[in-house]
Enzyme design. Structure first.
Site, PDB file in Angstrom:
ATOM      1  N   CYS A  54      -8.383   8.342  -1.245  1.00  0.00           N
ATOM      2  CA  CYS A  54      -8.752   7.385  -2.275  1.00  0.00           C
ATOM      3  C   CYS A  54      -8.557   8.077  -3.625  1.00  0.00           C
ATOM      4  O   CYS A  54      -9.058   9.193  -3.823  1.00  0.00           O
ATOM      5  CB  CYS A  54     -10.209   6.950  -2.114  1.00  0.00           C
ATOM      6  N   ASP A  61      -8.664   8.132   3.688  1.00  0.00           N
ATOM      7  CA  ASP A  61      -8.433   6.795   4.219  1.00  0.00           C
ATOM      8  C   ASP A  61      -7.481   6.934   5.394  1.00  0.00           C
ATOM      9  O   ASP A  61      -6.493   7.667   5.321  1.00  0.00           O
ATOM     10  CB  ASP A  61      -7.816   5.882   3.156  1.00  0.00           C
ATOM     11  N   VAL A  76      16.755   6.531   9.178  1.00  0.00           N
ATOM     12  CA  VAL A  76      15.849   7.635   8.876  1.00  0.00           C
ATOM     13  C   VAL A  76      15.596   8.445  10.151  1.00  0.00           C
ATOM     14  O   VAL A  76      15.415   7.883  11.238  1.00  0.00           O
ATOM     15  CB  VAL A  76      14.527   7.145   8.242  1.00  0.00           C
ATOM     16  N   SER A  78      13.379  10.600  12.547  1.00  0.00           N
ATOM     17  CA  SER A  78      11.945  10.423  12.799  1.00  0.00           C
ATOM     18  C   SER A  78      11.093  11.640  12.442  1.00  0.00           C
ATOM     19  O   SER A  78       9.966  11.484  11.976  1.00  0.00           O
ATOM     20  CB  SER A  78      11.692   9.999  14.248  1.00  0.00           C
ATOM     21  N   HIS A  95      -4.287   1.786  -1.195  1.00  0.00           N
ATOM     22  CA  HIS A  95      -3.570   1.361   0.007  1.00  0.00           C
ATOM     23  C   HIS A  95      -2.326   0.540  -0.346  1.00  0.00           C
ATOM     24  O   HIS A  95      -1.254   0.738   0.235  1.00  0.00           O
ATOM     25  CB  HIS A  95      -4.462   0.523   0.920  1.00  0.00           C
TER      26      HIS A  95
END
Length: 164
Positions: A54, A61, A76, A78, A95
């Protein structure tokens, strides 16, 4: 296998001495060639151990992230995605911002035909937050899918697990 890694410029795959970034770092992301340019298909990543901080309280979070994309030329890798997501561990952002940053970074990296990221952030203070962001490359006709998915994902969440 090593010839493929070298030809693709993949430096992290199979590297036993992996160092984990301590703050947000999109520079760890690597791509490889999509070998199936003749068809559209969806790639899904489920990342159940995503953490960030946060930006106000510094408290952690936790979330499960779902990343779906329809590849174009590049995909992409992994392990690099894992390290990239790990780089948010000590990064402070809301978020909604984290979700949009991930979409922006992956869209810039791969230029996929379509991309979406859903964050299922676990409750803190009795409230869960589920941000959803998506992007459609203007050349491939997925703009309508992007608009539709923005609201379809809400009904997916009614199941309680955020999956389809």
């Amino acid at each position: 296998m090593s010839d493929v890694r070298e030809s693709e410029g993949l430096t992290l795959l199979g590297n036993q001495g992996t160092s984990y970034p301590t703050d947000y770092d999109p520079g760890v992301l690597e791509t490889f060639q999509n070998n199936h340019l003749d068809r559209d298909y969806m790639v899904t990543f489920r990342c159940p151990e995503f953490t960030t901080l946060c930006p106000i309280t510094g408290q952690p979070d936790f979330a499960t992230l779902y990343i779906n994309y329809i590849p174009h030329i590049r995909m992409v890798e992994s392990k690099s995605l894992k390290l990239y997501l790990f780089s948010f561990r000590n990064h402070g952002d809301f978020h909604e911002d984290v979700t949009n940053v991930i979409v922006n970074d992956l869209a810039k990296l791969m230029e996929p035909k379509y991309l979406e990221v859903r964050g299922l952030f676990y409750p803190r203070g009795g409230i869960s937050i589920y941000p959803f962001a998506n992007w459609a490359h203007p050349d491939f006709g997925y703009a309508e899918l992007a608009r539709t998915r923005m609201f379809e994902q809400l009904s997916d969440l009614d199941r309680g697990d955020g999956t389809r």
